[in-house]
Motif scaffolding. Structure first.
Motif, PDB file in Angstrom:
ATOM      1  N   VAL A 261       0.824  -1.211   0.000  1.00 27.75           N
ATOM      2  CA  VAL A 261       0.000   0.000   0.000  1.00 27.75           C
ATOM      3  C   VAL A 261       0.861   1.266   0.000  1.00 27.75           C
ATOM      4  CG1 VAL A 261      -2.009  -1.091   1.087  1.00 27.75           C
ATOM      5  CG2 VAL A 261      -0.242  -0.047   2.529  1.00 27.75           C
ATOM      6  N   GLY A 262       2.155   1.110  -0.274  1.00 24.38           N
ATOM      7  CA  GLY A 262       3.063   2.262  -0.289  1.00 24.38           C
ATOM      8  C   GLY A 262       3.451   2.760   1.082  1.00 24.38           C
TER       9      GLY A 262
ATOM     10  N   LEU B  58       2.638   6.828  12.011  1.00 28.45           N
ATOM     11  CA  LEU B  58       2.757   5.383  11.800  1.00 28.45           C
ATOM     12  C   LEU B  58       1.556   4.624  12.349  1.00 28.45           C
ATOM     13  CD1 LEU B  58       6.539   4.947  12.658  1.00 28.45           C
ATOM     14  CD2 LEU B  58       5.487   4.648  10.402  1.00 28.45           C
ATOM     15  N   ALA B  59       0.909   5.150  13.370  1.00 32.16           N
ATOM     16  CA  ALA B  59      -0.263   4.493  13.947  1.00 32.16           C
ATOM     17  C   ALA B  59      -1.465   4.528  13.016  1.00 32.16           C
ATOM     18  CB  ALA B  59      -0.614   5.142  15.283  1.00 32.16           C
ATOM     19  N   VAL B  60      -1.408   5.396  11.992  1.00 29.49           N
ATOM     20  CA  VAL B  60      -2.503   5.517  11.021  1.00 29.49           C
ATOM     21  C   VAL B  60      -2.043   5.053   9.644  1.00 29.49           C
ATOM     22  CG1 VAL B  60      -4.083   7.128   9.899  1.00 29.49           C
ATOM     23  CG2 VAL B  60      -3.514   7.417  12.320  1.00 29.49           C
ATOM     24  N   GLY B  61      -0.870   5.521   9.222  1.00 29.62           N
ATOM     25  CA  GLY B  61      -0.325   5.150   7.917  1.00 29.62           C
ATOM     26  C   GLY B  61      -0.966   5.914   6.780  1.00 29.62           C
ATOM     27  N   PRO B  62      -0.589   5.567   5.554  1.00 29.84           N
ATOM     28  CA  PRO B  62      -1.117   6.255   4.376  1.00 29.84           C
ATOM     29  C   PRO B  62      -2.513   5.735   4.009  1.00 29.84           C
ATOM     30  CG  PRO B  62       0.330   4.500   3.673  1.00 29.84           C
ATOM     31  CD  PRO B  62       0.398   4.544   5.189  1.00 29.84           C
ATOM     32  N   PRO B  63      -3.193   6.449   3.101  1.00 30.98           N
ATOM     33  CA  PRO B  63      -4.474   5.921   2.603  1.00 30.98           C
ATOM     34  C   PRO B  63      -4.258   4.520   2.025  1.00 30.98           C
ATOM     35  CG  PRO B  63      -4.130   8.168   1.838  1.00 30.98           C
ATOM     36  CD  PRO B  63      -2.845   7.729   2.486  1.00 30.98           C
ATOM     37  N   GLY B  64      -5.174   3.625   2.298  1.00 30.89           N
ATOM     38  CA  GLY B  64      -5.055   2.256   1.819  1.00 30.89           C
ATOM     39  C   GLY B  64      -4.488   1.310   2.852  1.00 30.89           C
ATOM     40  N   ALA B  65      -3.783   1.832   3.841  1.00 30.20           N
ATOM     41  CA  ALA B  65      -3.243   0.993   4.918  1.00 30.20           C
ATOM     42  C   ALA B  65      -4.304   0.819   5.994  1.00 30.20           C
ATOM     43  CB  ALA B  65      -1.999   1.629   5.520  1.00 30.20           C
ATOM     44  N   ARG B  66      -4.185  -0.275   6.727  1.00 36.98           N
ATOM     45  CA  ARG B  66      -5.035  -0.490   7.901  1.00 36.98           C
ATOM     46  C   ARG B  66      -4.116  -0.970   9.023  1.00 36.98           C
ATOM     47  NH1 ARG B  66      -8.124  -4.499   6.378  1.00 36.98           N
ATOM     48  NH2 ARG B  66      -7.151  -6.043   7.715  1.00 36.98           N
TER      49      ARG B  66
ATOM     50  N   SER C 146       5.593   6.190   1.831  1.00 36.45           N
ATOM     51  CA  SER C 146       4.867   7.253   2.515  1.00 36.45           C
ATOM     52  C   SER C 146       5.523   7.582   3.853  1.00 36.45           C
ATOM     53  CB  SER C 146       3.405   6.854   2.734  1.00 36.45           C
ATOM     54  OG  SER C 146       2.738   6.688   1.500  1.00 36.45           O
ATOM     55  N   ALA C 147       6.032   6.559   4.536  1.00 44.38           N
ATOM     56  CA  ALA C 147       6.727   6.779   5.802  1.00 44.38           C
ATOM     57  C   ALA C 147       7.986   7.614   5.569  1.00 44.38           C
ATOM     58  CB  ALA C 147       7.082   5.449   6.464  1.00 44.38           C
ATOM     59  N   ARG C 148       8.687   7.338   4.484  1.00 43.51           N
ATOM     60  CA  ARG C 148       9.885   8.127   4.163  1.00 43.51           C
ATOM     61  C   ARG C 148       9.515   9.592   3.931  1.00 43.51           C
ATOM     62  NH1 ARG C 148      12.815  10.121  -0.117  1.00 43.51           N
ATOM     63  NH2 ARG C 148      15.065  10.110   0.197  1.00 43.51           N
ATOM     64  N   ALA C 149       8.453   9.837   3.172  1.00 35.63           N
ATOM     65  CA  ALA C 149       8.014  11.208   2.906  1.00 35.63           C
ATOM     66  C   ALA C 149       7.639  11.916   4.204  1.00 35.63           C
ATOM     67  CB  ALA C 149       6.848  11.214   1.927  1.00 35.63           C
ATOM     68  N   GLU C 150       6.944  11.212   5.086  1.00 38.76           N
ATOM     69  CA  GLU C 150       6.546  11.805   6.367  1.00 38.76           C
ATOM     70  C   GLU C 150       7.764  12.068   7.249  1.00 38.76           C
ATOM     71  OE1 GLU C 150       3.825  13.362   9.187  1.00 38.76           O
ATOM     72  OE2 GLU C 150       3.761  13.047   7.030  1.00 38.76           O
ATOM     73  N   ALA C 151       8.717  11.141   7.258  1.00 39.50           N
ATOM     74  CA  ALA C 151       9.935  11.327   8.044  1.00 39.50           C
ATOM     75  C   ALA C 151      10.697  12.563   7.585  1.00 39.50           C
ATOM     76  CB  ALA C 151      10.824  10.086   7.939  1.00 39.50           C
ATOM     77  N   LEU C 152      10.800  12.753   6.283  1.00 37.37           N
ATOM     78  CA  LEU C 152      11.472  13.934   5.754  1.00 37.37           C
ATOM     79  C   LEU C 152      10.699  15.200   6.119  1.00 37.37           C
ATOM     80  CD1 LEU C 152      12.561  12.558   2.273  1.00 37.37           C
ATOM     81  CD2 LEU C 152      13.987  12.860   4.316  1.00 37.37           C
ATOM     82  N   ARG C 153       9.371  15.112   6.109  1.00 35.48           N
ATOM     83  CA  ARG C 153       8.532  16.268   6.436  1.00 35.48           C
ATOM     84  C   ARG C 153       8.702  16.692   7.891  1.00 35.48           C
ATOM     85  NH1 ARG C 153       4.010  18.062   8.560  1.00 35.48           N
ATOM     86  NH2 ARG C 153       3.344  16.082   9.442  1.00 35.48           N
ATOM     87  N   VAL C 154       8.714  15.700   8.815  1.00 36.12           N
ATOM     88  CA  VAL C 154       8.797  16.045  10.238  1.00 36.12           C
ATOM     89  C   VAL C 154      10.228  16.184  10.728  1.00 36.12           C
ATOM     90  CG1 VAL C 154       6.548  15.030  10.766  1.00 36.12           C
ATOM     91  CG2 VAL C 154       8.622  13.667  11.105  1.00 36.12           C
ATOM     92  N   GLY C 155      11.194  15.728   9.930  1.00 36.40           N
ATOM     93  CA  GLY C 155      12.593  15.929  10.281  1.00 36.40           C
ATOM     94  C   GLY C 155      13.212  14.856  11.155  1.00 36.40           C
ATOM     95  N   VAL C 156      12.901  13.586  10.862  1.00 29.33           N
ATOM     96  CA  VAL C 156      13.549  12.488  11.571  1.00 29.33           C
ATOM     97  C   VAL C 156      14.333  11.632  10.584  1.00 29.33           C
ATOM     98  CG1 VAL C 156      11.852  12.397  13.438  1.00 29.33           C
ATOM     99  CG2 VAL C 156      11.515  10.988  11.399  1.00 29.33           C
ATOM    100  N   ALA C 157      15.301  10.901  11.105  1.00 29.45           N
ATOM    101  CA  ALA C 157      16.085   9.969  10.303  1.00 29.45           C
ATOM    102  C   ALA C 157      15.625   8.552  10.617  1.00 29.45           C
ATOM    103  CB  ALA C 157      17.566  10.129  10.635  1.00 29.45           C
ATOM    104  N   GLY C 158      16.045   7.605   9.763  1.00 29.10           N
ATOM    105  CA  GLY C 158      15.727   6.216  10.068  1.00 29.10           C
ATOM    106  C   GLY C 158      15.661   5.325   8.866  1.00 29.10           C
ATOM    107  N   THR C 159      14.955   4.203   9.064  1.00 29.15           N
ATOM    108  CA  THR C 159      14.803   3.192   8.024  1.00 29.15           C
ATOM    109  C   THR C 159      13.410   2.591   8.099  1.00 29.15           C
ATOM    110  OG1 THR C 159      15.613   1.419   9.459  1.00 29.15           O
ATOM    111  CG2 THR C 159      17.259   2.544   8.085  1.00 29.15           C
TER     112      THR C 159
END
Length: 89
Positions: free
Chosen positions: A15-16, A60-68, A20-33
């Protein structure tokens, strides 16, 4: 600086979620994998200041559209000075 490992379960592969997590991480300013696990979960490591890490955990508790997202397990790790956000595997 804090570091957390977050195991996200539910309909989170195909579901991407990682991209989407990478895009959100860049938006909020965190690093990771982010990586898919063989059991269908997504394993995310997030490092940064407390407020951005908390914002990422909320996303992460919600995720992108299409995720559950059905469950989120969080464990603390020792920060290692990660930079950027990589999709692994």
């Amino acid at each position: 600086m804090i570091c957390q490992r977050i195991l996200v379960r539910g309909r989170v592969q195909g579901v991407g979620f990682r991209y989407s997590a990478r895009a959100e991480a860049l938006r909020v300013g965190v690093a990771g994998t982010a990586r898919n696990r063989d059991d269908g979960a997504v394993d995310v490591v997030v490092e940064g200041d407390a407020a951005p890490v908390a914002a990422m955990l909320d996303w992460l508790a919600v995720g992108p559209p299409g995720a559950r997202v059905e469950s989120v397990e969080v464990s603390e790790l020792t920060p290692t000075g990660l930079s950027g956000f990589m999709i692994v595997g």
